[in-house]
Every structure is written in C-alpha cells, then in structure tokens.
Design a protein around this motif. Structure first.
Motif, short mmCIF file in Angstrom:
data_model
loop_
_atom_site.label_atom_id
_atom_site.label_comp_id
_atom_site.label_asym_id
_atom_site.label_seq_id
_atom_site.Cartn_x
_atom_site.Cartn_y
_atom_site.Cartn_z
N ARG A 175 -74.98 -96.33 -18.18
CA ARG A 175 -75.63 -96.02 -16.90
C ARG A 175 -74.62 -95.99 -15.76
NH1 ARG A 175 -78.68 -98.54 -12.74
NH2 ARG A 175 -78.10 -100.61 -13.49
N LEU A 176 -73.64 -96.88 -15.80
CA LEU A 176 -72.61 -96.91 -14.76
C LEU A 176 -71.76 -95.65 -14.80
CD1 LEU A 176 -71.35 -98.49 -12.46
CD2 LEU A 176 -69.89 -99.64 -14.13
N ARG A 177 -71.42 -95.17 -16.00
CA ARG A 177 -70.65 -93.93 -16.11
C ARG A 177 -71.44 -92.74 -15.58
NH1 ARG A 177 -68.93 -96.25 -21.10
NH2 ARG A 177 -70.59 -95.11 -22.20
N ASN A 178 -72.74 -92.72 -15.84
CA ASN A 178 -73.56 -91.63 -15.32
C ASN A 178 -73.61 -91.65 -13.80
OD1 ASN A 178 -74.18 -90.68 -17.90
ND2 ASN A 178 -76.02 -91.96 -18.07
N LEU A 179 -73.72 -92.85 -13.23
CA LEU A 179 -73.73 -92.94 -11.77
C LEU A 179 -72.38 -92.53 -11.18
CD1 LEU A 179 -75.67 -96.31 -11.27
CD2 LEU A 179 -76.51 -93.99 -10.86
N GLU A 180 -71.29 -92.89 -11.82
CA GLU A 180 -69.96 -92.49 -11.34
C GLU A 180 -69.80 -90.98 -11.41
OE1 GLU A 180 -67.15 -96.38 -12.35
OE2 GLU A 180 -67.28 -94.67 -13.75
N ALA A 181 -70.27 -90.39 -12.48
CA ALA A 181 -70.15 -88.93 -12.61
C ALA A 181 -70.99 -88.22 -11.55
CB ALA A 181 -70.58 -88.49 -14.01
N GLY A 182 -72.18 -88.76 -11.27
CA GLY A 182 -73.04 -88.11 -10.29
C GLY A 182 -72.54 -88.25 -8.87
N THR A 183 -71.90 -89.37 -8.55
CA THR A 183 -71.41 -89.58 -7.19
C THR A 183 -70.00 -89.04 -6.97
OG1 THR A 183 -70.67 -91.78 -7.85
CG2 THR A 183 -72.83 -91.61 -6.81
N GLY A 184 -69.33 -88.62 -8.04
CA GLY A 184 -68.01 -88.01 -7.89
C GLY A 184 -66.85 -88.94 -8.11
N SER A 201 -78.83 -90.03 -11.89
CA SER A 201 -77.84 -89.85 -10.82
C SER A 201 -78.21 -88.64 -10.02
CB SER A 201 -76.43 -89.68 -11.41
OG SER A 201 -76.38 -88.52 -12.21
N SER A 202 -77.68 -88.59 -8.85
CA SER A 202 -77.95 -87.46 -7.95
C SER A 202 -76.64 -86.82 -7.57
CB SER A 202 -78.69 -87.93 -6.70
OG SER A 202 -77.90 -88.87 -6.01
N SER A 203 -76.68 -85.50 -7.38
CA SER A 203 -75.47 -84.78 -7.01
C SER A 203 -75.19 -84.97 -5.54
CB SER A 203 -75.64 -83.28 -7.31
OG SER A 203 -75.86 -83.10 -8.70
N PRO A 204 -73.93 -84.92 -5.15
CA PRO A 204 -73.62 -85.03 -3.72
C PRO A 204 -74.22 -83.89 -2.93
CG PRO A 204 -71.66 -85.34 -5.10
CD PRO A 204 -72.74 -84.85 -5.99
N GLY A 205 -74.37 -84.13 -1.66
CA GLY A 205 -74.95 -83.12 -0.79
C GLY A 205 -73.97 -82.02 -0.48
N PRO A 206 -74.38 -81.03 0.30
CA PRO A 206 -73.51 -79.91 0.66
C PRO A 206 -72.28 -80.38 1.38
CG PRO A 206 -75.81 -79.44 1.20
CD PRO A 206 -75.73 -80.89 0.83
N SER A 207 -71.18 -79.67 1.13
CA SER A 207 -69.90 -80.05 1.72
C SER A 207 -69.83 -79.56 3.15
CB SER A 207 -68.75 -79.41 0.93
OG SER A 207 -68.85 -79.76 -0.43
N GLY A 208 -69.35 -80.46 4.02
CA GLY A 208 -69.11 -80.05 5.41
C GLY A 208 -70.33 -79.63 6.15
N SER A 209 -71.51 -80.23 5.79
CA SER A 209 -72.73 -79.80 6.44
C SER A 209 -72.79 -80.19 7.90
CB SER A 209 -73.94 -80.41 5.70
OG SER A 209 -73.85 -81.83 5.70
N GLY A 210 -71.85 -81.08 8.35
CA GLY A 210 -71.88 -81.48 9.75
C GLY A 210 -71.19 -80.48 10.66
#
Length: 315
Positions: free
Chosen positions: A131-140, A297-306
């Motif tokens: 589960r920890l590896r899956n979370l690391e992969a999802g968060t980058g 896990s969830s994928s990161p959001g869009p890059s540079g959305s700010g």
C-alpha cells in the motif's frame, strides 16, 4: 443697437488680434527664416575670404576630434571584449560543473532512497509495504514503470537575420505549451507524468525565467519530452484534446516540431522527497490495522495551474 462700452480693465473686443493657424502659416511660409536670412546675405555680397579660410580648419578640427572619439571608443570596446568573453566562458563552465554535481547528488539520493525502501519493506508487512508503494507511485515520490505515451516538442529552427545577423526564429516552445500538454495528459487518464526526466507532482511548477523553462526549479531545454504512463486509451484521448490541436496548428504555421508516440515499458523517475513543513503525532500510539487506512492513490493535479495566463500572449 450699439455695443456697451468696455468696463475698466477690459479690452475692446473689436481690438482683438487673431494669430494665424499653425498649419496655415506653415504652408504659407514653408521656408525657415534662417535660410531666408542666409540667402539675403549671399545676395548682398559673397562670403569674405577670411571667413572661408578660417572655416575650413575649424571644420577639419571638428572632424578629427569626432574621429578620435570614435577610435578611442572602438579601442576600449575591443579591449574589454576578451575579459567579457573570459567571464562568460567561466560562468558557463561553472554552470556545467554545478549541473554535473547536482546530477551526481541526485543519483546518490536515488540509490539511498532505494536502500531505505528495501529496509522499510523488510520491516513492514507485505500488505503495508504494497500500500505504501502504491501511495508513493500515485503521489510521484516513487519510481514507476509501465506502458505510456511520449509527446516530443522541439523549437523551430532559428534563421539569422540578413541585416542584423541575429537569430530570428519564427517561434519556440513556451512554458505554457508544456503546461497545456501535461494537463491534457492528466485529463486523458495519465497516472504519472515527467518532463525531460523531471517527475511532476501536485506541487510541481512549470515556469519561465528569462529564456529558460524551469520544471520544479530545474532548467529544461529543447527538445522537450513529456512522458506519461496510463491506460491504452490515453493516446486517442490526448489526440482529441485542445492542447494537441493547438500544437498541431503551431507545427503547421510556426515551424515547431510536434510528435506523439506510444512507448512500451516506460520508466519514470521519482520526484525529490517533499519538504516536511509540519507534522502531528497520531491520536493513538498503537499501530493501525493494515486495512483501516484509505486505500488507493490519486494522481497529482494539473501542473502549473496557478499561472494566471500563458506567456507570450498569443497562445
């Protein structure tokens, strides 16, 4: 009926003098008065021989002084050119040295991270480590492998101007183009995205500093490769996006190079460890059951959305 006499301190309206309009006067007398005076003096009599003889040396001295100033300025410029070139070469060498040092430290950090991961997996149970590896992969923050898509963007060839000699390429890739492509890949179902080997996370920024494009504060140069790992339908969904349509239009009109290809067994590196800003202890010191946490896990959001608006103002 007669007009009333003017009061004390007032001028008679009939005595007003109206000046001619500027444009009317200009067309009426286009010749400057100085030229008229000079022509009148020549008509009266020729220039005296003394003035003609004295005027030539003065003109010659003025020309010599101007030429001397130009020669001194040129000599000073050429004398400072070697020092400027040496300083520029020194800065370039220092930048390359620091980049090589950063790459070595990054590789060492990656090896240490893998060693820490092995020690952690040995200490944890199998389900918790998975589960920890899956979370690391999802968060980058974990390296991932899989099938995906590679989008390649290249600046247009730079042609030198025939008059100035400066490079005047029709267009180049902007940081906003990389933002659009990365966001379109996320929207197409990408689970992990990297730009020139720089993994994107929820806190990654894609910005521009001068003429350099920075991904997570590290410079990237053309050609730009946006790599993404995701489902098999990601290629078709990305091709139908507005970002892909815009890149195809720029490739036709501005000379940019734009290509999309599917790649098997793609490997994306891990992003740097995020900086811990604050933490709170758990409510209970006892370990939680392996199945009580939030799975997946969830994928990161869009890059540079700010970013308020894309650079360049035309895309």
């Amino acid at each position: 009926m007669t007009a009333p006499p003017p009061r004390d301190g007032e001028r008679d309206p009939s005595a007003r003098v109206y000046a001619p309009d500027f444009l009317t006067e200009l067309f009426r007398n286009p010749l400057d008065p100085g030229y008229g005076d000079a022509a009148a003096r020549r008509a009266v009599g020729p220039v005296s021989r003394v003035r003609a003889v004295l005027g030539r040396p003065v003109s010659l001295v003025v020309l010599l002084v101007i030429g001397f100033l130009f020669a001194v300025a040129y000599r000073e410029t050429m004398a400072e050119e070697p020092s400027r070139a040496t300083a520029r070469a020194g800065l370039i060498a220092e930048i390359k040295q620091r980049e090589a040092e950063t790459d070595r430290l990054t590789e060492r950090a990656e090896r240490l991270r893998e060693e820490v991961g092995r020690q952690r997996d040995a200490a944890l149970s199998g389900s918790q480590a998975s589960r920890l590896r899956n979370l690391e992969a999802g968060t980058g923050v974990g390296r991932v492998r899989g099938d995906g898509v590679v989008v390649r963007l290249t600046d247009a060839p730079r042609d030198k101007d025939a008059v100035t000699g400066e490079e005047a390429g029709p267009s180049q890739v902007l940081y906003s183009d990389l933002q659009k492509v990365a966001n379109a890949l996320w929207a197409a179902g990408a689970e992990a995205v990297a730009v020139n080997g720089q993994r994107l996370t929820a806190t990654t920024t894609i910005r521009q500093a001068g003429e350099a494009i920075l991904v997570d504060y590290r410079p990237v140069t053309s050609p730009y490769e946006v790599q993404a790992i995701g489902p098999g339908s990601m290629r078709d969904r990305f091709d139908d996006s507005r970002a892909a349509e815009l890149m195809r239009y720029l490739a036709r009109t501005a000379g940019l190079s734009f290509a999309v290809k599917e790649v098997d067994d793609l490997t994306l590196p891990a992003a740097p460890e995020p900086q811990l800003r604050y933490a709170e202890p758990p409510a209970s010191p006892s370990p939680r059951p392996s199945g009580s946490g939030v799975a997946g896990s969830s994928s990161p959001g869009p890059s540079g959305s700010g970013s308020p608006s894309p650079s360049g103002g035309g895309r």
